[in-house]
Design an enzyme around this catalytic site. Structure first.
Site, short mmCIF file in Angstrom:
data_model
loop_
_atom_site.label_atom_id
_atom_site.label_comp_id
_atom_site.label_asym_id
_atom_site.label_seq_id
_atom_site.Cartn_x
_atom_site.Cartn_y
_atom_site.Cartn_z
N TYR A 71 118.06 74.15 41.35
CA TYR A 71 117.22 74.41 40.56
C TYR A 71 117.24 73.70 39.12
CZ TYR A 71 113.25 77.22 38.09
OH TYR A 71 112.18 77.69 37.71
N PHE A 123 89.43 56.87 33.50
CA PHE A 123 89.74 57.47 34.59
C PHE A 123 89.28 58.74 34.74
CE2 PHE A 123 92.09 58.97 38.06
CZ PHE A 123 91.65 58.45 39.32
N THR A 124 88.89 59.37 36.18
CA THR A 124 88.32 60.48 36.06
C THR A 124 89.43 61.79 35.40
OG1 THR A 124 89.30 60.69 38.15
CG2 THR A 124 87.06 59.93 38.15
N ASP A 214 98.86 54.08 30.98
CA ASP A 214 98.72 54.63 32.34
C ASP A 214 99.32 53.49 33.24
OD1 ASP A 214 97.88 55.35 34.65
OD2 ASP A 214 96.05 56.07 34.32
N LYS A 257 101.37 55.86 43.91
CA LYS A 257 100.69 54.33 43.89
C LYS A 257 101.82 53.56 43.71
CE LYS A 257 96.80 56.56 42.34
NZ LYS A 257 96.75 58.02 41.90
N ARG A 381 82.64 55.36 43.69
CA ARG A 381 83.15 55.22 42.24
C ARG A 381 81.81 54.72 41.42
NH1 ARG A 381 88.42 57.76 41.47
NH2 ARG A 381 86.90 59.03 41.90
N PHE A 448 82.95 64.78 42.18
CA PHE A 448 83.07 63.95 43.39
C PHE A 448 84.11 64.37 44.42
CE2 PHE A 448 87.44 62.24 42.21
CZ PHE A 448 87.34 62.59 40.91
N1 F0G Z 1 95.44 57.15 36.52
C1 F0G Z 1 95.06 56.37 37.59
C2 F0G Z 1 94.73 54.93 37.12
C3 F0G Z 1 94.77 56.92 38.75
O1 F0G Z 1 94.31 56.15 39.72
C4 F0G Z 1 95.29 58.00 39.17
C5 F0G Z 1 94.86 58.30 40.53
C6 F0G Z 1 95.73 58.96 38.06
C7 F0G Z 1 95.83 58.36 36.95
C8 F0G Z 1 96.06 60.49 38.48
O2 F0G Z 1 97.18 60.41 39.30
O3 F0G Z 1 96.20 61.59 41.41
O4 F0G Z 1 98.75 61.29 40.94
O5 F0G Z 1 97.19 62.88 39.69
N2 F0G Z 1 94.13 57.83 41.42
C9 F0G Z 1 93.84 58.29 42.79
C10 F0G Z 1 92.77 57.49 43.39
C11 F0G Z 1 93.44 59.58 42.89
O6 F0G Z 1 92.30 57.41 44.58
O7 F0G Z 1 92.25 56.48 42.67
P1 F0G Z 1 97.54 61.31 40.58
#
Ligand code: F0G
Length: 456
Positions: A71, A123-124, A214, A257, A381, A448
């Site tokens: 833990y 980014f979303t 990022d 990624k 997108r 989305f």
């Molecule tokens: N920043 C970028 C540039 C991303 O592409 C993503 C995730 C995140 C942050 C968030 O990371 O998913 O580990 O919480 N991108 C995925 C995509 C979901 O399909 O582009 P996460």
């Protein structure tokens, strides 16, 4: 030219199944014409995302068995910390369940309500976390990034004039940090140059603004620098990574990624007070500071992946495979984002379906049609992903209306890419018959993921 094959051989396989057109028509209807809501069993080639969909190496699978599931104070955490220090060069690391966990922490730590966070395109999840802390996101990417046809070797660059204009307008004291994404996902996986990073750093130093990265796809960015920026041809991707990261005060990271794993992320930084705050926050939202929502084995796999991701042969093939798909589409005259990016080929849905208005969701409609044609799953997108302005409630109308064909790492062969290219070319020939969509269910945030549609 002598062909170069995948720099790996396949040790375990996962069977996939082709469905009938009737099955796919039923599946997409049941999914509300949203590819996020399809069952993966009904998908033939899954290009929804490169996130968490990577194939691990034999060494990563072996590392899983070495996971220390304590833990607190797990050995696996220290392995991860060592890998981050060695490859990224940051002093401190706090693991999180995935990238957005790290975005949540840094947004809470650095943002005060009413401030502004510039970034090289949104980014979303990143923007949502910034807005949830009361900040306004400001796009400071170069104009070329918003034009699918503009050719620029570093289309992800920060526009220094836009950044300085923002500082002039709102004051440096109201900008807690600039968030620089490497590469820029929403622009099509476009890189940032080393020269641009240096220039951003200089502005930050002049005004006392933090520079955060990022770093989700930073290795792909490093490869583009090696390929395109004078002076870097003879450096290793590993060396370029270290230099890129050296300009930043810290990073958020989605390990799903670059790090070649299925889950995990981290926040890394050099300042001790930020580490302290991050540890205070991580125990509330993720878990103890030495596991942050991950199993010990997950941290082992990330640590091993961090060393593998900077292998020059691996990353060269990764970029090659994306380009291999993109070039087939270009040769057929299909509108895609150029130059071809690091993780995906992006179809320009506006140019593909000029008979649809943006309110008829061309990218969403094209992704649904692609699935019906061949069982290939892509992602919208465009206007659906862009969502609504939290202050006005109005739809945001992004210039880019794209379908992302995202390539998982080490998962598919070039032959799979041929199948995808064939299907996109087939759709291109029948593009006039692809109908638009109407949204029939809209969730309040990050719509989305779960929105539902019906054909017009
Ligand atoms: N920043 C970028 C540039 C991303 O592409 C993503 C995730 C995140 C942050 C968030 O990371 O998913 O580990 O919480 N991108 C995925 C995509 C979901 O399909 O582009 P996460």
């Amino acid at each position: 030219q002598r062909p170069v094959a995948e720099p790996f051989k396949i040790k375990a396989v996962e069977p996939i199944r082709m469905t009938t057109r009737a099955e796919r028509e039923r599946a997409i209807k049941d999914a509300g014409y949203n590819t996020f809501l399809l069952k993966s069993e009904d998908v033939y080639i899954d290009l929804l995302t490169d996130s968490g969909t990577n194939a691990m190496s034999d060494r990563q699978w072996a590392a899983l068995m070495m996971g220390d599931e304590a833990y607190a104070g797990a050995r696996s955490f220290y392995r991860l910390e060592e890998a981050v220090r060695e490859i990224y060069g940051f002093k401190y690391v706090v693991p999180t369940h995935q990238g957005r966990g790290a975005e949540h922490l840094i947004s809470r730590i650095l943002i005060k309500p009413g401030t502004y966070v510039p970034g090289n395109m949104y980014f979303t999840t990143t923007r949502t976390h910034q807005e949830m802390q009361g900040a306004t996101f400001v796009d400071v990417i170069i104009d070329e990034a918003h034009d699918p046809t503009a050719i620029h070797p570093f289309k992800g660059n920060v526009d220094i004039a836009k950044f300085e204009a923002l500082i002039e307008r709102v004051g440096a004291e109201n900008i807690p940090y600039i968030n620089v994404a490497l590469t820029v996902n929403m622009a099509g996986g476009q890189p940032v140059s080393m020269a641009n990073l240096r220039a951003v750093r200089a502005v930050c130093d002049r005004h006392g603004i933090r520079m955060w990265s990022d770093a989700t796809r930073a290795v792909e960015n490093a490869y583009f620098i090696k390929e395109r920026e004078p002076g870097y041809q003879n450096k290793t991707v590993r060396e370029i990574m270290r230099e890129m990261m050296s300009y930043f005060d810290g990073c958020t990271m989605s390990g799903k990624k670059d790090c070649l794993v299925n889950i995990g992320g981290f926040l890394a930084m050099n300042e001790e007070w930020i580490l302290q705050k991050a540890r205070e926050q991580v125990v509330i939202f993720e878990g103890m500071p030495t596991y942050g929502g991950l199993a010990g084995r997950d941290m082992e796999a990330i640590a091993q992946g961090i060393y593998e991701m900077v292998d020059d042969d691996y990353i060269a093939h990764r970029i090659y495979q994306v380009r291999y798909l993109g070039e087939q589409l270009l040769a057929a005259g299909i509108p895609i984002v150029q130059p071809i990016g690091g993780h995906a080929v992006m179809l320009d849905a506006r140019a593909f379906l000029p008979h649809l208005t943006q309110d008829q969701f061309p990218a969403q409609a094209l992704a649904a049609a692609l699935y019906v044609d061949s069982g290939v799953r892509a992602m919208e997108r465009g206007i659906v992903s862009a969502g609504r302005d939290p202050k006005t409630g109005e739809n945001r109308y992004p210039k880019l209306e794209l379908v992302r064909l995202t390539i998982p790492r080490r998962v598919y062969t070039d032959r799979h890419m041929d199948v995808v290219a064939y299907s996109v070319k087939h759709l291109w020939q029948h593009r006039d018959s692809i109908p638009g969509l109407r949204m029939v269910y809209e969730p309040p945030t990050l719509r989305f993921f779960t929105a539902r549609f019906e054909p017009l």
